[in-house]
Design a protein around this motif. Structure first.
Motif, short mmCIF file in Angstrom:
data_model
loop_
_atom_site.label_atom_id
_atom_site.label_comp_id
_atom_site.label_asym_id
_atom_site.label_seq_id
_atom_site.Cartn_x
_atom_site.Cartn_y
_atom_site.Cartn_z
N ALA A 177 3.36 11.72 -17.89
CA ALA A 177 2.43 12.69 -17.33
C ALA A 177 1.03 12.09 -17.20
N GLY A 178 0.63 11.29 -18.21
CA GLY A 178 -0.68 10.64 -18.12
C GLY A 178 -0.74 9.61 -17.00
N LEU A 179 0.34 8.81 -16.87
CA LEU A 179 0.38 7.83 -15.78
C LEU A 179 0.34 8.52 -14.42
N PHE A 180 1.08 9.63 -14.30
CA PHE A 180 1.11 10.36 -13.03
C PHE A 180 -0.27 10.95 -12.71
N ALA A 181 -0.92 11.51 -13.74
CA ALA A 181 -2.25 12.10 -13.51
C ALA A 181 -3.26 11.04 -13.12
N ALA A 182 -3.15 9.85 -13.73
CA ALA A 182 -4.09 8.78 -13.38
C ALA A 182 -3.81 8.24 -11.98
N ALA A 183 -2.53 8.03 -11.66
CA ALA A 183 -2.18 7.52 -10.33
C ALA A 183 -2.50 8.53 -9.25
N ARG A 184 -2.42 9.81 -9.57
CA ARG A 184 -2.69 10.87 -8.59
C ARG A 184 -4.13 10.82 -8.10
N GLN A 185 -5.05 10.43 -8.97
CA GLN A 185 -6.46 10.38 -8.57
C GLN A 185 -6.74 9.27 -7.57
N PHE A 186 -5.86 8.26 -7.54
CA PHE A 186 -6.05 7.13 -6.62
C PHE A 186 -5.11 7.21 -5.42
N ALA A 187 -4.53 8.39 -5.18
CA ALA A 187 -3.56 8.53 -4.09
C ALA A 187 -4.19 8.21 -2.74
N GLY A 188 -5.44 8.62 -2.54
CA GLY A 188 -6.08 8.38 -1.26
C GLY A 188 -6.51 6.95 -1.03
N ALA A 189 -6.54 6.14 -2.10
CA ALA A 189 -6.99 4.76 -1.96
C ALA A 189 -5.88 3.82 -1.53
N PHE A 190 -4.64 4.29 -1.54
CA PHE A 190 -3.51 3.44 -1.19
C PHE A 190 -2.80 4.03 0.02
N THR A 191 -2.37 3.15 0.89
CA THR A 191 -1.59 3.54 2.06
C THR A 191 -0.30 2.74 2.07
N LEU A 192 0.82 3.44 1.97
CA LEU A 192 2.12 2.80 2.00
C LEU A 192 2.79 3.13 3.32
N TRP A 193 3.04 2.08 4.14
CA TRP A 193 3.73 2.28 5.41
C TRP A 193 3.05 3.36 6.24
N ASP A 194 1.70 3.27 6.32
CA ASP A 194 0.88 4.17 7.15
C ASP A 194 0.86 5.60 6.64
N VAL A 195 1.19 5.84 5.39
CA VAL A 195 1.19 7.19 4.82
C VAL A 195 0.31 7.18 3.58
N THR A 244 9.22 1.65 -2.39
CA THR A 244 8.19 0.80 -2.98
C THR A 244 7.99 1.09 -4.47
N PRO A 245 7.74 2.34 -4.89
CA PRO A 245 7.60 2.57 -6.34
C PRO A 245 8.92 2.35 -7.09
N THR A 246 10.06 2.54 -6.44
CA THR A 246 11.33 2.28 -7.12
C THR A 246 11.46 0.80 -7.46
N MET A 247 11.10 -0.08 -6.52
CA MET A 247 11.14 -1.51 -6.80
C MET A 247 10.13 -1.89 -7.88
N LEU A 248 8.96 -1.23 -7.87
CA LEU A 248 7.99 -1.49 -8.93
C LEU A 248 8.55 -1.06 -10.29
N LEU A 249 9.29 0.05 -10.30
CA LEU A 249 9.90 0.49 -11.55
C LEU A 249 10.93 -0.51 -12.05
N VAL A 250 11.72 -1.07 -11.13
CA VAL A 250 12.71 -2.08 -11.53
C VAL A 250 12.01 -3.27 -12.17
N ALA A 251 10.91 -3.72 -11.56
CA ALA A 251 10.16 -4.83 -12.14
C ALA A 251 9.60 -4.47 -13.52
#
Length: 720
Positions: A260-278, A672-679
């Motif tokens: 939950a903490g990781l999700f809350a932190a990543a959520r704040q930076f959602a607008g700073a990242f663009t994955l496949w034009d989204v 993309t996040p699934t592959m990051l999770l595998v790593a």
């Protein structure tokens, strides 16, 4: 009473997890970290539906309401023209507005801009202010008067502008509106796309669950030794299993907090990242309550269940654990193959039964079959590892230690790569689906991009104006050749005959000989020549008899429609006419650079006064030099400088269906996040194994031969 016993033992196990000294606390932290990564990804997956929905809502809110047709100016209506363009690899959406009175503000605008001004999104403002946006700034000749707010954007990286202009008229506008906010009903997706989405959801989420199940079993051998000590002080076998489940439950609960903490932190930076034009605003990345609750409940329940199942085959006695004292019995194969067979049995009947024309599929067999097949592969991996290392014996010390470790307990090694196996198998399945469906959704356009790369259209242009426009394109940096024709129609004079709703017509194109050769096979051509172009029944063209009924050598044609529709502009009954020369040659049509077969009349400039044509339309075909960077963008800049309402089209030989492209983008974003999770899972699992096997690794280091000394500086030998 039984519930109280379970609660007591689970609480005791949770206490051991956090008070078991440094090794126990480290194992709990590793478990929490592994589970936290998985929980964060599950919460992100639960947020995806809301994120996509909010993007659609914003797209609908900022669209001009087209539910009611507005044909006349008034106090509130406004004229609009969509000016979406491409800058390098980015799409820049634009809207030109011309109010008739006190028009409403567009969504996200604090005030209506004045004439010649525009409101831009923050991302577009940053691009225009940077050196990379210099070419785009030339294309937008409006003064920036402010920025668009969140309500007018589909995402933080959205490149959009809204400009107030004064040059829109009935010939170049898209329409009139009274307000903003309109949603076009979405067309139902066909069965192929639904199948792709269903399989993708299973493939992307199952590795997450496998990794979570693996993480709660970190440090199993150290836990077994502690449980043996509990048996020595009087605990029975069921109690030790419940205590072990409590330890895993504590790690899972800490993992929930970590996730939950990781999700809350990543959520704040959602607008700073663009994955496949989204990309998305942080407020849009909100999990659906039902999906979030399912994920938060599944993880702790799965931790208890996985631990109890793992301990069923382990005999924990007061003096030791059977797993460490003797090799375990060979794993059973039949139930693993049964899972694979069940999955294949559910999926096999669907082969050949899914059609593009359908709009639904039988989702339950697809999901169940895919899950069973992937789980079957995951459970088959430990058996394959065990069977593969059974006959391995001879080798150096490191080899023998590694092989012996796998022969005694291969489950840990198998679990370490089980998530990768699922992800790789799912990726292969998705790739096969993509390859099978690509022909259905990636259709050839027929365009020949070797003859022209960009096509530009201008309304209301004569041959002289088209010639000037062609010269401007030819002077543009990066342009190899520019061709142009003026398009219009000719009609058969006189009233419609019986059974005809209107007088028949044929197309007319006026241009120089090099431009006309893009439409027809010309035996010879000089200025003043006229040709009658026949398409010979090509797709999309009328029958040649209908063409020659209007356009034929020696025939007289009307240059304006003699009988315009009732809602059309009034024209004189006797408009200008033109006689096709009797010596006009009949030629065969060839596909133009856009891939279309044309028909009608081809004429060179001196054969006809284009000023007499009805609604003349200039079309330019531009061939660019691929060695010149940004050549296509320079062509777009030239077109915008000539006429801001001109349309520009890039010629592509293949074109993907919009729905298929959207699904493909969504799958790439999710992968993309699934592959990051595998790593991340490999990293955390490796750390856990290094910690758990430090004594074995110490023995390996102690038995390794010493490294040879450095060469002598004086003679270069190993020993002096």
């Amino acid at each position: 009473m039984k519930l109280r016993t379970w609660a007591r033992d689970l609480a005791l196990g949770a206490r051991f997890a956090v008070t078991g000294g440094r090794p126990g606390l480290l194992r709990t932290l590793l478990t929490a970290t592994g589970v936290g990564f998985g929980v964060a990804l599950l919460l992100l997956a639960a947020s995806l539906p809301n994120m996509l929905f909010q993007r659609e809502v914003r797209e609908a809110v900022r669209a001009v309401d087209g539910s009611r047709e507005v044909t006349a100016p008034g106090p509130a209506p406004f004229s609009t023209l969509d000016r979406t363009t491409t800058y390098r690899d980015d799409v820049v959406s634009g809207l030109l507005l011309q109010p008739d009175g006190d028009a409403p503000r567009s969504p996200g605008a604090a005030a209506f801009p004045r004439t010649g001004e525009m409101l831009v999104s923050p991302a577009l403002r940053d691009l225009l202010d940077s050196p990379e946006g210099a070419l785009l700034e030339e294309r937008l000749p409006y003064e920036v008067a402010g920025t668009l707010g969140k309500d007018g954007l589909i995402g933080p990286a959205d490149l959009r502008y809204v400009a107030h202009v004064d040059f829109l008229d009935t010939d170049n506008l898209d329409g009139r509106g009274e307000r903003f906010g309109w949603s076009v009903p979405e067309e139902p997706k066909n069965a192929f796309l639904i199948l792709l989405v269903v399989v993708a959801c299973v493939v992307l989420l199952l590795p997450v669950l496998v990794f979570v199940a693996t993480a709660v079993r970190f440090g199993g051998e150290q836990r077994d030794r502690r449980l043996a000590a509990l048996r020595l002080v009087g605990a029975d076998a069921p109690m030790t299993r419940r205590i072990a489940a409590g330890e895993s439950l504590a790690g899972a609960l800490l993992g929930l907090l970590t996730g939950a903490g990781l999700f809350a932190a990543a959520r704040q930076f959602a607008g700073a990242f663009t994955l496949w034009d989204v990309n998305a605003f942080p407020s849009d990345v909100t999990p659906l309550p039902a999906l979030a609750a399912l994920a938060l409940v599944t993880v702790p329940v799965a931790s208890v269940a996985v631990t109890l199942v793992a301990l069923r085959g382990v005999a924990i006695e007061p003096l030791g654990v059977v797993r460490d004292s003797a090799p375990r019995r060979r794993r059973r194969l039949w139930w693993r193959l049964l899972l694979l067979a069940a999955g294949a049995a559910l999926l096999a009947p669907l082969m050949g039964r899914v059609s593009v024309t359908e709009t639904s599929i039988d989702t339950v067999p697809v999901v169940t079959g895919t899950v069973l097949f992937l789980i079957g592969l995951t459970t088959l991996l430990p058996w394959l590892v065990e069977a593969g290392v059974k006959r391995l014996h001879a080798g150096p010390v490191a080899w023998q230690l590694a092989v012996r470790r796998l022969q005694l307990s291969s489950g840990t090694a198998a679990r370490a790569v089980s998530g990768i196996v699922v992800a790789a198998t799912g990726a292969i399945a998705l790739q096969m689906l993509f390859q099978a469906m690509e022909n259905e959704f990636a259709l050839p356009t027929g365009a020949d991009s070797s003859r022209a790369q960009v096509v530009v259209g201008f309304r209301g242009r004569t041959a002289d104006e088209a010639r000037d426009i062609t010269a401007r394109f030819a002077r543009t940096e990066g342009v190899d050749e520019a061709m142009a024709v003026v398009e219009s129609h000719v009609w058969r004079p006189g009233p419609p005959e019986e059974g005809e709703e209107s007088a028949p017509s044929a197309s007319l194109r006026v241009g120089d000989c090099s431009s006309l050769r893009e439409y027809a096979v010309l035996p010879s051509c000089e200025d003043g020549d006229v040709f009658v172009l026949l398409a010979h029944g090509a797709q999309g063209s009328p029958d040649d008899a209908r063409t020659t009924a209007v356009a034929r050598p020696g025939a007289t044609v009307a240059l304006r429609d003699p009988h315009p529709p009732e809602d059309g502009p009034e024209r004189p009954a006797d408009g200008p006419r033109w006689r096709i020369p009797a010596g006009a040659k009949v030629v065969d049509s060839r596909p133009d650079p856009t891939g279309m077969y044309q028909y009608g009349v081809l004429a060179t400039p001196s054969a006809l006064d284009t000023g007499l044509l009805a609604e003349p339309y200039a079309q330019n075909m531009v061939r660019t030099d691929p060695a010149v960077p940004d050549a296509a963008d320079r062509v777009r800049n030239t077109a915008a400088a000539i006429d801001p309402t001109a349309w520009v089209k890039d010629l592509k030989e293949t074109e993907r269906d919009a729905a298929f492209s959207s699904v493909r983008t969504g799958i790439l974003v999710g992968s993309t996040p699934t592959m990051l999770l595998v790593a991340a899972s490999l990293l955390v699992t490796t750390l856990e194994q290094l910690r758990d096997r430090k004594r074995l690794l110490s023995s390996l280091v102690a038995s390794a031969p010493a490294a040879p000394p450095w060469p002598c500086r004086c003679c270069g030998r190993r020993r002096c």
